[in-house]
Design an enzyme around this catalytic site. Structure first.
Site, PDB file in Angstrom:
ATOM      1  CG  ASP A 102      -1.979   1.043   1.368  1.00 46.14           C
ATOM      2  OD1 ASP A 102      -2.024   1.812   0.373  1.00 46.14           O
ATOM      3  OD2 ASP A 102      -2.745   1.260   2.393  1.00 46.14           O
ATOM      4  CG  LEU A 107       8.028  -4.263   0.485  1.00 45.08           C
ATOM      5  CD1 LEU A 107       8.334  -5.830   0.958  1.00 45.08           C
ATOM      6  CD2 LEU A 107       7.554  -4.425  -0.946  1.00 45.08           C
TER       7      LEU A 107
END
Ligand code: IMP
Ligand code: MG
Length: 173
Positions: A102, A107
């Protein structure tokens, strides 16, 4: 919140076909190599399970769990490790399996965390990417579907821990 407020977005057959394609593409790019699949819990569950069974490369599986503080629909970018790997990844080929990217904050943190342990190769496969929501630029080597910036559930993705069991992906309104 019930599914009355949900719009089907990606049907089960399309997901299954795309996951097989991703596994084939990855195997072609990495012929003869052995990989460790690292699933980011809990959203990875169905994706990892289907991807692993479609992947013809020799591989093993491990899991991590991180929590990002924030509301139920938006992560804050502050990430805490809830479950670390069981495996020493130094010198190993590591493929991180993510449900969705998103803002990219989660990440980015995971890549840094895993990268600091000196894997031989580190790659990421994400089933979904909200490209227009990205705030942190982070590489994602393999993406299943790029979607609009809408909140989605199903095939592992939750809203308040619900709807992970849906075999398709739906957008909540
Ligand atoms: P990011 O740090 O903003 O990239 O958020 C990534 C994490 O937020 C994902 O691993 C999901 O757990 C969660 N998330 C982001 N968007 C959605 C969504 O549309 N549905 C369900 N969970 C989401
Ligand atoms: Mg979640």
């Amino acid at each position: 919140m019930s599914l009355d407020h949900a719009t089907p977005l990606i049907e089960a057959d399309r997901i299954q076909a795309r996951v097989r394609e991703l596994a084939t593409e990855f195997a072609t790019d990495h012929q003869g190599e052995e990989w460790l699949l690292v699933g980011a819990l809990k959203g990875c569950i169905h994706f990892l399970s289907d991807f692993s069974r479609a992947l013809t490369l020799e591989h093993t599986i491990d899991f991590m769990q991180v929590s990002s503080y924030g509301t139920e629909k938006k992560s804050s970018g502050i990430v805490r490790i809830l479950k670390d790997l069981d495996t020493n990844i130094e010198g190993r080929n590591v493929l991180l399996i993510e449900d969705i990217v998103d803002t990219g904050a989660t990440l980015a943190h995971l890549r840094e965390f895993l990268g600091s342990r000196k894997p031989a190769q580190l790659c990421v496969v994400a089933l979904l990417s909200k490209d227009s929501a990205r705030q942190v630029q982070v590489p994602v080597e393999y993406v299943g579907f790029s979607i609009d910036d809408r909140f989605v559930v199903g095939y592992g993705l939750d809203y308040g821990e619900r709807f992970r069991n849906l075999p398709y992906i739906a957008a909540l309104s």
